[in-house]
Design a protein around this motif. Sequence first.
Motif, mmCIF file in Angstrom:
data_model
loop_
_atom_site.group_PDB
_atom_site.id
_atom_site.type_symbol
_atom_site.label_atom_id
_atom_site.label_comp_id
_atom_site.label_asym_id
_atom_site.label_seq_id
_atom_site.Cartn_x
_atom_site.Cartn_y
_atom_site.Cartn_z
ATOM 1 N N MET A 102 -13.325 -22.161 -12.128
ATOM 2 C CA MET A 102 -13.876 -23.132 -11.192
ATOM 3 C C MET A 102 -14.500 -22.356 -10.038
ATOM 4 N N LEU A 103 -15.700 -22.753 -9.645
ATOM 5 C CA LEU A 103 -16.450 -22.015 -8.626
ATOM 6 C C LEU A 103 -16.888 -22.935 -7.508
ATOM 7 N N ARG A 127 -8.675 -34.289 -9.297
ATOM 8 C CA ARG A 127 -7.386 -33.620 -9.281
ATOM 9 C C ARG A 127 -7.312 -32.508 -10.322
ATOM 10 N N LEU A 128 -6.742 -31.397 -9.877
ATOM 11 C CA LEU A 128 -6.540 -30.262 -10.757
ATOM 12 C C LEU A 128 -5.206 -30.412 -11.488
ATOM 13 N N LEU A 129 -4.177 -30.755 -10.732
ATOM 14 C CA LEU A 129 -2.845 -30.986 -11.300
ATOM 15 C C LEU A 129 -2.068 -31.824 -10.306
ATOM 16 N N ASN A 134 -9.222 -30.436 -6.217
ATOM 17 C CA ASN A 134 -10.026 -29.215 -6.192
ATOM 18 C C ASN A 134 -10.165 -28.663 -4.779
ATOM 19 N N ALA A 135 -10.299 -29.556 -3.791
ATOM 20 C CA ALA A 135 -10.471 -29.127 -2.407
ATOM 21 C C ALA A 135 -9.229 -28.438 -1.857
ATOM 22 N N ALA A 177 -20.328 -33.952 2.649
ATOM 23 C CA ALA A 177 -19.720 -33.293 1.494
ATOM 24 C C ALA A 177 -18.265 -32.931 1.728
ATOM 25 N N ALA A 178 -17.704 -33.288 2.879
ATOM 26 C CA ALA A 178 -16.308 -32.983 3.171
ATOM 27 C C ALA A 178 -15.402 -33.665 2.148
ATOM 28 N N GLY A 179 -14.267 -33.047 1.862
ATOM 29 C CA GLY A 179 -13.377 -33.575 0.832
ATOM 30 C C GLY A 179 -12.801 -34.942 1.158
#
Length: 267
Positions: A102-103, A127-129, A134-135, A177-179
Amino acid sequence: MKRRNLITSAVPLALALCGLGQGLIVQAASTPDSAMVLLSRSDAIRNPDFSYSTRVVLSEYKAGRVLDSMVLRSHVRPAQRKGEYQTLVSFLRPSRDLGKHMLKQGHDLWFYDPASNASIRLSPQQRLLGQAANADVVSTSLAADYAATLDGMEEVTDGERQRRSAAKLLLRASNPAAGYPQVELWVDVATAAPIRARFYSDSGSLLKTIFYRKFRSELGVVRPTEYVIIDGIDPKSVTLMQFDEFRAVDVPAQWMQKDSMHLLKTE
């Protein structure tokens, strides 16, 4: 006399911005500009201002029981814009995720899966986990994306169940673009170290709470090495992020290109 008055008022402000003592930090955060200084100092505790790598262990809990876990390697490189970062996250475990990356480039997030040999764009809120979005995983600068104001002083309980004197900062997104559109952040009045944060939706609903804990000296600064992320709707749903293996490394600029992710080797 005028020059003496100017010096008399300027010296306390300068000391306040340096964060020397509880009363001085309170004075520093009493204006929007000074609240931003306090937010920037808190950012610097979470993230070094030079290239580095760290291992991230994510564990998802439900009612105290482990449901899932994964291990990542994060390489971070300061971006051209001061206070921002480029982050490359490589998946190490479970083995089925090996080779995935992930970049983060500016405010763009890209995910590469070797199974499809393609890079797709992601949302920071995805969500990653568990509760870890991601943020949360990539290095972020709150000061770059939010305008901060002081919302009072409070005695709060930190992630180690200790009482702390904290300055409460109200953050409102200054970048689309803020999370998250709004955040409440509590920082230690003596050090500006982050204590806890609450993240809200556009409607004002609480999405999650993060406690920053297990502070230890890493790369020259005492930093939090664990984030406890609690779901805003279901407090029994918790994700633990643990950071270790901090290393100052020269991260090549070539790594921070979405079209190069397929060439990267996972350690």
